[in-house]
Write an enzyme that holds these catalytic residues in place. Structure first.
Site, PDB file in Angstrom:
ATOM      1  CG  ASP A  82      -2.152  -0.823   1.051  1.00 31.04           C
ATOM      2  OD1 ASP A  82      -2.834  -0.657   0.033  1.00 31.04           O
ATOM      3  OD2 ASP A  82      -2.449  -1.641   1.929  1.00 31.04           O
ATOM      4  CB  SER A  83       3.612   2.360   2.211  1.00 36.26           C
ATOM      5  OG  SER A  83       2.869   2.291   3.413  1.00 36.26           O
TER       6      SER A  83
END
Length: 414
Positions: free
Chosen positions: A175-176
Protein backbone atom coordinates in the site's frame (compact mmCIF):
# COMPACT_ATOMS: atom_id res chain seq x y z
CA UNK A 1 -3.68 27.14 18.01
CA UNK A 2 -3.87 28.27 14.39
CA UNK A 3 -2.02 25.52 12.48
CA UNK A 4 -1.21 27.70 9.49
CA UNK A 5 0.45 30.26 11.75
CA UNK A 6 2.97 27.76 13.06
CA UNK A 7 3.64 25.60 10.01
CA UNK A 8 6.05 26.61 7.23
CA UNK A 9 4.54 26.84 3.74
CA UNK A 10 4.83 23.82 1.50
CA UNK A 11 5.70 23.59 -2.20
CA UNK A 12 2.10 22.59 -3.00
CA UNK A 13 0.46 25.56 -1.27
CA UNK A 14 -2.37 26.72 -3.52
CA UNK A 15 -3.10 23.27 -4.96
CA UNK A 16 -6.30 21.47 -4.00
CA UNK A 17 -6.74 17.69 -3.83
CA UNK A 18 -10.01 15.78 -3.50
CA UNK A 19 -9.37 12.40 -1.93
CA UNK A 20 -11.80 9.51 -2.44
CA UNK A 21 -11.41 5.94 -1.31
CA UNK A 22 -10.39 4.27 1.92
CA UNK A 23 -7.65 2.49 3.84
CA UNK A 24 -4.03 3.03 3.03
CA UNK A 25 -2.70 3.35 -0.54
CA UNK A 26 -4.85 6.20 -1.91
CA UNK A 27 -5.06 8.04 1.42
CA UNK A 28 -1.28 7.72 1.82
CA UNK A 29 -0.86 9.50 -1.51
CA UNK A 30 -3.21 12.20 -0.25
CA UNK A 31 -1.27 12.46 2.98
CA UNK A 32 2.00 13.00 1.15
CA UNK A 33 0.45 15.77 -0.95
CA UNK A 34 -0.99 17.34 2.19
CA UNK A 35 2.40 17.19 3.92
CA UNK A 36 3.74 19.34 1.09
CA UNK A 37 1.08 21.97 1.65
CA UNK A 38 -1.80 20.96 -0.62
CA UNK A 39 -5.36 21.56 0.59
CA UNK A 40 -6.51 17.94 0.78
CA UNK A 41 -10.25 17.41 1.15
CA UNK A 42 -11.06 13.83 2.12
CA UNK A 43 -14.58 12.81 1.08
CA UNK A 44 -16.19 9.97 3.04
CA UNK A 45 -19.61 8.34 2.76
CA UNK A 46 -21.77 9.57 5.66
CA UNK A 47 -22.78 6.05 6.66
CA UNK A 48 -19.47 4.36 5.82
CA UNK A 49 -16.46 6.47 6.79
CA UNK A 50 -12.95 5.21 6.16
CA UNK A 51 -12.38 1.93 8.10
CA UNK A 52 -8.87 3.21 8.84
CA UNK A 53 -10.49 5.29 11.58
CA UNK A 54 -10.72 2.05 13.62
CA UNK A 55 -7.31 0.53 12.85
CA UNK A 56 -4.27 0.37 15.11
CA UNK A 57 -3.78 1.45 18.68
CA UNK A 58 -6.15 3.84 20.43
CA UNK A 59 -6.17 5.88 23.61
CA UNK A 60 -8.20 8.78 24.91
CA UNK A 61 -10.66 8.53 22.05
CA UNK A 62 -7.94 8.87 19.42
CA UNK A 63 -6.95 6.30 16.79
CA UNK A 64 -3.30 6.90 15.97
CA UNK A 65 -3.08 5.00 12.67
CA UNK A 66 -5.80 7.33 11.44
CA UNK A 67 -4.16 10.41 12.95
CA UNK A 68 -1.04 10.13 10.80
CA UNK A 69 -2.71 9.00 7.55
CA UNK A 70 -5.42 11.66 7.67
CA UNK A 71 -3.23 14.50 8.88
CA UNK A 72 -3.46 17.83 7.07
CA UNK A 73 -6.80 16.80 5.53
CA UNK A 74 -10.20 18.40 5.82
CA UNK A 75 -12.83 15.69 6.25
CA UNK A 76 -16.12 16.09 4.43
CA UNK A 77 -19.08 13.70 4.43
CA UNK A 78 -20.80 13.41 1.02
CA UNK A 79 -22.82 10.47 -0.27
CA UNK A 80 -21.54 9.94 -3.82
CA UNK A 81 -24.13 7.23 -4.36
CA UNK A 82 -26.84 9.90 -4.66
CA UNK A 83 -27.46 12.34 -7.48
CA UNK A 84 -27.30 15.27 -5.08
CA UNK A 85 -24.01 14.05 -3.61
CA UNK A 86 -22.44 13.58 -7.04
CA UNK A 87 -23.57 17.07 -8.05
CA UNK A 88 -21.79 18.54 -5.02
CA UNK A 89 -18.67 16.55 -5.84
CA UNK A 90 -18.64 17.85 -9.42
CA UNK A 91 -18.90 21.39 -8.09
CA UNK A 92 -15.85 20.71 -5.94
CA UNK A 93 -14.02 19.29 -8.97
CA UNK A 94 -14.17 22.74 -10.56
CA UNK A 95 -12.05 24.04 -7.67
CA UNK A 96 -9.54 21.18 -7.61
CA UNK A 97 -6.22 20.36 -9.24
CA UNK A 98 -6.12 16.66 -8.34
CA UNK A 99 -8.53 13.85 -7.51
CA UNK A 100 -7.08 10.78 -5.79
CA UNK A 101 -9.29 7.66 -5.76
CA UNK A 102 -8.65 4.12 -4.61
CA UNK A 103 -11.84 2.30 -5.54
CA UNK A 104 -11.99 -0.89 -7.56
CA UNK A 105 -11.65 0.04 -11.26
CA UNK A 106 -14.98 0.98 -12.82
CA UNK A 107 -16.54 2.37 -9.64
CA UNK A 108 -16.28 6.02 -10.69
CA UNK A 109 -17.64 5.15 -14.12
CA UNK A 110 -20.67 3.42 -12.60
CA UNK A 111 -21.38 6.59 -10.65
CA UNK A 112 -21.09 8.70 -13.78
CA UNK A 113 -17.83 10.22 -12.51
CA UNK A 114 -15.32 8.80 -14.99
CA UNK A 115 -12.39 10.88 -16.17
CA UNK A 116 -14.27 11.90 -19.30
CA UNK A 117 -16.88 13.59 -17.11
CA UNK A 118 -14.33 15.14 -14.75
CA UNK A 119 -12.09 16.40 -17.55
CA UNK A 120 -15.05 17.96 -19.34
CA UNK A 121 -15.61 20.06 -16.23
CA UNK A 122 -11.93 20.72 -15.55
CA UNK A 123 -9.52 19.86 -18.40
CA UNK A 124 -6.55 20.64 -16.14
CA UNK A 125 -7.57 18.02 -13.57
CA UNK A 126 -5.14 15.23 -12.68
CA UNK A 127 -6.86 11.98 -11.66
CA UNK A 128 -4.72 9.57 -9.63
CA UNK A 129 -6.22 6.07 -9.64
CA UNK A 130 -4.74 3.66 -7.10
CA UNK A 131 -5.87 0.03 -7.29
CA UNK A 132 -4.68 -3.49 -6.68
CA UNK A 133 -3.82 -4.43 -10.27
CA UNK A 134 -4.22 -1.24 -12.32
CA UNK A 135 -7.07 0.02 -14.48
CA UNK A 136 -6.61 -2.55 -17.26
CA UNK A 137 -5.70 -6.21 -17.68
CA UNK A 138 -7.42 -9.49 -16.78
CA UNK A 139 -7.04 -8.94 -13.02
CA UNK A 140 -8.12 -5.30 -12.94
CA UNK A 141 -11.60 -6.01 -11.56
CA UNK A 142 -10.24 -8.03 -8.64
CA UNK A 143 -10.10 -6.49 -5.17
CA UNK A 144 -6.52 -5.92 -4.13
CA UNK A 145 -4.76 -5.74 -0.76
CA UNK A 146 -1.09 -5.18 -0.02
CA UNK A 147 -0.46 -8.75 1.14
CA UNK A 148 -1.65 -10.25 -2.15
CA UNK A 149 0.10 -7.57 -4.21
CA UNK A 150 3.38 -8.35 -2.47
CA UNK A 151 2.84 -12.03 -3.20
CA UNK A 152 1.86 -11.85 -6.87
CA UNK A 153 4.63 -9.36 -7.64
CA UNK A 154 7.31 -11.71 -6.30
CA UNK A 155 8.26 -9.35 -3.48
CA UNK A 156 7.05 -11.67 -0.73
CA UNK A 157 9.03 -14.58 -2.20
CA UNK A 158 12.26 -12.68 -1.51
CA UNK A 159 11.56 -12.26 2.20
CA UNK A 160 12.54 -14.65 4.97
CA UNK A 161 14.81 -17.67 4.98
CA UNK A 162 15.28 -20.36 2.31
CA UNK A 163 12.89 -23.26 2.64
CA UNK A 164 10.53 -21.46 5.01
CA UNK A 165 7.18 -19.79 4.44
CA UNK A 166 7.92 -16.23 3.30
CA UNK A 167 6.80 -13.88 6.10
CA UNK A 168 5.37 -10.40 5.69
CA UNK A 169 6.81 -7.33 7.29
CA UNK A 170 4.48 -5.96 9.97
CA UNK A 171 3.38 -3.16 7.65
CA UNK A 172 1.15 -2.84 4.60
CA UNK A 173 4.21 -2.27 2.46
CA UNK A 174 2.50 -2.72 -0.91
CA UNK A 175 0.00 0.00 0.00
CA UNK A 176 2.68 2.48 1.01
CA UNK A 177 4.73 1.79 -2.12
CA UNK A 178 1.67 2.35 -4.32
CA UNK A 179 0.90 5.58 -2.49
CA UNK A 180 4.46 6.78 -3.04
CA UNK A 181 4.36 6.00 -6.76
CA UNK A 182 0.94 7.62 -7.09
CA UNK A 183 2.26 10.77 -5.43
CA UNK A 184 5.26 10.77 -7.75
CA UNK A 185 2.90 10.44 -10.70
CA UNK A 186 0.72 13.31 -9.49
CA UNK A 187 3.71 15.62 -9.15
CA UNK A 188 4.97 14.66 -12.62
CA UNK A 189 1.49 15.20 -14.10
CA UNK A 190 1.22 18.63 -12.47
CA UNK A 191 4.61 19.55 -13.90
CA UNK A 192 3.56 18.32 -17.36
CA UNK A 193 0.39 20.39 -17.04
CA UNK A 194 2.51 23.52 -16.85
CA UNK A 195 3.65 22.77 -20.41
CA UNK A 196 0.51 21.31 -21.94
CA UNK A 197 -2.28 22.97 -20.00
CA UNK A 198 -3.99 19.60 -19.66
CA UNK A 199 -4.39 17.11 -16.85
CA UNK A 200 -4.13 13.36 -17.24
CA UNK A 201 -4.70 10.03 -15.48
CA UNK A 202 -2.11 8.56 -13.11
CA UNK A 203 -2.63 4.77 -12.94
CA UNK A 204 -0.83 3.30 -9.90
CA UNK A 205 -1.16 -0.40 -9.04
CA UNK A 206 -0.12 -2.03 -5.77
CA UNK A 207 1.25 -5.02 -7.70
CA UNK A 208 3.37 -2.89 -10.01
CA UNK A 209 4.67 -0.71 -7.19
CA UNK A 210 5.82 -3.83 -5.34
CA UNK A 211 7.47 -5.12 -8.52
CA UNK A 212 9.16 -1.81 -9.37
CA UNK A 213 11.40 -1.88 -6.27
CA UNK A 214 12.90 -5.30 -6.98
CA UNK A 215 16.18 -4.12 -8.44
CA UNK A 216 17.48 -6.45 -11.17
CA UNK A 217 15.38 -9.54 -10.46
CA UNK A 218 13.57 -9.32 -13.83
CA UNK A 219 16.58 -8.90 -16.16
CA UNK A 220 18.58 -11.37 -14.07
CA UNK A 221 15.95 -14.02 -14.78
CA UNK A 222 15.29 -12.94 -18.37
CA UNK A 223 18.91 -13.09 -19.49
CA UNK A 224 20.43 -15.72 -17.18
CA UNK A 225 17.53 -17.75 -15.79
CA UNK A 226 18.53 -16.84 -12.24
CA UNK A 227 15.64 -16.77 -9.76
CA UNK A 228 16.63 -14.71 -6.75
CA UNK A 229 15.84 -16.53 -3.51
CA UNK A 230 15.23 -15.37 0.05
CA UNK A 231 18.48 -15.06 1.93
CA UNK A 232 17.55 -14.48 5.55
CA UNK A 233 19.49 -11.73 7.25
CA UNK A 234 21.86 -11.12 4.35
CA UNK A 235 21.99 -10.88 0.57
CA UNK A 236 23.61 -13.86 -1.14
CA UNK A 237 26.90 -12.93 -2.74
CA UNK A 238 27.04 -9.54 -0.97
CA UNK A 239 29.58 -9.86 1.84
CA UNK A 240 30.03 -8.92 4.50
CA UNK A 241 26.59 -7.39 5.08
CA UNK A 242 24.74 -9.12 7.86
CA UNK A 243 23.51 -9.10 11.44
CA UNK A 244 26.00 -10.01 14.14
CA UNK A 245 25.15 -10.59 17.81
CA UNK A 246 27.10 -8.49 20.27
CA UNK A 247 28.21 -9.57 23.74
CA UNK A 248 25.10 -8.04 25.35
CA UNK A 249 22.80 -10.05 23.09
CA UNK A 250 21.85 -7.15 20.82
CA UNK A 251 22.10 -7.33 17.06
CA UNK A 252 24.39 -5.04 15.08
CA UNK A 253 24.34 -4.61 11.31
CA UNK A 254 27.79 -4.48 9.73
CA UNK A 255 27.81 -3.59 6.03
CA UNK A 256 31.31 -3.67 4.59
CA UNK A 257 30.86 -5.31 1.20
CA UNK A 258 32.63 -2.54 -0.73
CA UNK A 259 36.34 -3.29 -1.13
CA UNK A 260 37.60 -0.13 0.59
CA UNK A 261 35.17 -0.49 3.48
CA UNK A 262 36.10 -4.13 3.95
CA UNK A 263 39.72 -3.06 4.21
CA UNK A 264 38.76 -0.70 7.04
CA UNK A 265 36.78 -3.46 8.74
CA UNK A 266 39.74 -5.83 8.56
CA UNK A 267 41.93 -3.17 10.16
CA UNK A 268 39.35 -2.51 12.90
CA UNK A 269 39.29 -6.24 13.66
CA UNK A 270 43.07 -6.28 14.04
CA UNK A 271 43.41 -8.58 11.03
CA UNK A 272 44.35 -6.27 8.14
CA UNK A 273 45.72 -9.27 6.22
CA UNK A 274 42.13 -10.38 5.51
CA UNK A 275 41.83 -7.60 2.95
CA UNK A 276 44.58 -9.12 0.82
CA UNK A 277 43.61 -12.74 1.37
CA UNK A 278 42.63 -14.24 -2.04
CA UNK A 279 39.39 -15.50 -0.48
CA UNK A 280 38.31 -11.99 0.51
CA UNK A 281 40.29 -9.68 -1.73
CA UNK A 282 37.35 -8.45 -3.79
CA UNK A 283 33.58 -8.47 -4.02
CA UNK A 284 33.33 -11.71 -5.99
CA UNK A 285 35.74 -13.61 -3.74
CA UNK A 286 33.97 -12.50 -0.56
CA UNK A 287 30.63 -13.57 -2.03
CA UNK A 288 32.01 -17.04 -2.76
CA UNK A 289 33.33 -17.41 0.81
CA UNK A 290 30.44 -15.62 2.51
CA UNK A 291 29.69 -18.24 5.17
CA UNK A 292 33.27 -18.48 6.33
CA UNK A 293 33.66 -14.71 6.44
CA UNK A 294 30.46 -14.29 8.43
CA UNK A 295 31.75 -16.77 11.01
CA UNK A 296 35.01 -14.84 11.40
CA UNK A 297 33.24 -11.52 11.87
CA UNK A 298 30.62 -12.98 14.22
CA UNK A 299 33.32 -14.43 16.50
CA UNK A 300 35.04 -11.06 16.67
CA UNK A 301 31.89 -8.95 17.08
CA UNK A 302 30.68 -11.12 19.95
CA UNK A 303 33.48 -9.79 22.15
CA UNK A 304 31.98 -6.28 22.32
CA UNK A 305 28.74 -4.77 23.52
CA UNK A 306 26.57 -3.35 20.74
CA UNK A 307 27.33 0.25 21.70
CA UNK A 308 31.08 -0.35 21.88
CA UNK A 309 31.07 -2.29 18.62
CA UNK A 310 29.24 0.46 16.73
CA UNK A 311 31.50 3.13 18.19
CA UNK A 312 34.62 1.18 17.26
CA UNK A 313 33.52 0.49 13.70
CA UNK A 314 32.30 4.03 13.15
CA UNK A 315 35.70 5.29 14.21
CA UNK A 316 37.25 3.23 11.41
CA UNK A 317 34.71 4.42 8.84
CA UNK A 318 32.86 1.12 8.67
CA UNK A 319 29.08 1.19 8.07
CA UNK A 320 27.42 -0.21 11.19
CA UNK A 321 24.29 0.35 13.24
CA UNK A 322 21.79 -1.16 15.67
CA UNK A 323 18.48 -2.93 15.04
CA UNK A 324 16.19 -0.56 16.93
CA UNK A 325 12.67 -1.02 18.17
CA UNK A 326 10.39 2.00 17.89
CA UNK A 327 11.14 2.74 21.55
CA UNK A 328 14.81 3.19 20.72
CA UNK A 329 14.04 5.04 17.50
CA UNK A 330 12.18 7.74 19.42
CA UNK A 331 15.16 8.40 21.68
CA UNK A 332 17.84 8.12 19.00
CA UNK A 333 19.93 11.31 19.03
CA UNK A 334 20.07 11.51 15.23
CA UNK A 335 16.29 11.61 14.80
CA UNK A 336 16.00 13.91 17.79
CA UNK A 337 18.53 16.36 16.38
CA UNK A 338 16.68 16.37 13.06
CA UNK A 339 13.40 17.11 14.91
CA UNK A 340 11.78 14.28 12.98
CA UNK A 341 8.97 13.65 15.45
CA UNK A 342 6.20 16.24 15.41
CA UNK A 343 2.88 16.72 17.17
CA UNK A 344 -0.45 15.66 15.69
CA UNK A 345 -3.35 17.65 17.16
CA UNK A 346 -6.91 16.57 16.42
CA UNK A 347 -8.80 19.68 15.23
CA UNK A 348 -12.20 18.11 15.88
CA UNK A 349 -11.87 18.17 19.67
CA UNK A 350 -10.66 20.78 22.10
CA UNK A 351 -10.00 21.47 25.80
CA UNK A 352 -12.82 20.32 28.01
CA UNK A 353 -14.38 18.07 25.38
CA UNK A 354 -14.82 14.35 25.80
CA UNK A 355 -11.88 12.48 24.38
CA UNK A 356 -9.58 15.49 24.37
CA UNK A 357 -5.96 14.46 24.56
CA UNK A 358 -3.96 17.19 26.34
CA UNK A 359 -0.72 15.58 25.12
CA UNK A 360 -0.92 15.35 21.31
CA UNK A 361 0.44 12.26 19.63
CA UNK A 362 3.89 12.42 18.15
CA UNK A 363 4.50 11.03 14.69
CA UNK A 364 7.02 11.16 11.87
CA UNK A 365 7.27 14.55 10.22
CA UNK A 366 7.56 15.43 6.55
CA UNK A 367 10.03 13.47 4.41
CA UNK A 368 11.93 14.59 2.35
CA UNK A 369 12.98 18.01 3.63
CA UNK A 370 12.87 21.03 1.37
CA UNK A 371 15.08 23.95 2.32
CA UNK A 372 12.70 26.81 1.44
CA UNK A 373 9.20 25.30 1.50
CA UNK A 374 9.36 22.29 3.80
CA UNK A 375 5.66 21.92 4.53
CA UNK A 376 4.66 20.31 7.81
CA UNK A 377 1.98 18.72 9.93
CA UNK A 378 -0.69 21.37 10.39
CA UNK A 379 -3.04 19.04 12.29
CA UNK A 380 -3.69 15.36 12.85
CA UNK A 381 -6.55 13.51 11.21
CA UNK A 382 -9.90 14.66 12.64
CA UNK A 383 -11.42 11.85 14.70
CA UNK A 384 -14.95 13.00 13.87
CA UNK A 385 -16.19 12.22 10.35
CA UNK A 386 -17.47 15.25 8.50
CA UNK A 387 -15.57 17.70 10.70
CA UNK A 388 -15.10 20.17 7.83
CA UNK A 389 -18.22 19.53 5.72
CA UNK A 390 -19.96 22.84 6.39
CA UNK A 391 -16.68 24.75 6.32
CA UNK A 392 -15.62 23.39 2.91
CA UNK A 393 -19.01 23.68 1.21
CA UNK A 394 -19.49 27.16 2.58
CA UNK A 395 -15.98 28.36 1.75
CA UNK A 396 -15.56 26.81 -1.70
CA UNK A 397 -19.13 26.59 -3.00
CA UNK A 398 -20.85 29.41 -1.12
CA UNK A 399 -23.51 27.19 0.47
CA UNK A 400 -25.43 29.07 3.16
CA UNK A 401 -26.80 27.67 6.41
CA UNK A 402 -30.22 26.97 5.00
CA UNK A 403 -28.87 24.92 2.11
CA UNK A 404 -26.49 23.04 4.34
CA UNK A 405 -29.29 22.22 6.77
CA UNK A 406 -31.42 20.84 3.95
CA UNK A 407 -28.58 18.64 2.69
CA UNK A 408 -27.94 17.37 6.20
CA UNK A 409 -31.60 16.56 6.63
CA UNK A 410 -31.65 14.62 3.37
CA UNK A 411 -28.58 12.60 4.39
CA UNK A 412 -26.62 13.84 1.38
CA UNK A 413 -23.91 15.33 3.58
CA UNK A 414 -22.80 14.69 7.13
Amino acid sequence: MDPDEHTPPGPLDGYRVLELGTLIAGPYCGRLLGDMGADVIKIEAPDRPDPLREWGQAAGGHQYFWAVHARNKRCVGIDLRTDAGRAIFLELVRTADVVVESFRPGTLERWGLGYDVLAAISPRLVLARVSGYGQTGPYSARPGYASVAEGISGLRHLNGFPGQAPPRIALSLGDSLAGLFACQGVLAALLARERTGRGQIVDAALTEAALAVQESTVPDYHKTGHVRQPSGTRLDGIAPSNLYRAADGLWVIIAANQDTVFGRLATAMGTPELASDPKYVNHTARGEHQDELDEIIAAWAGKYTAADLIELLTGFGVVAGPVNTVAEVMTDPQFTARELFVEHRDPSVGPGEAGFDPEPARGVGVVPRLSDTPGGVRWGGPSRPGTHTDEVLGELLGYDGERLAALHAAGTIA
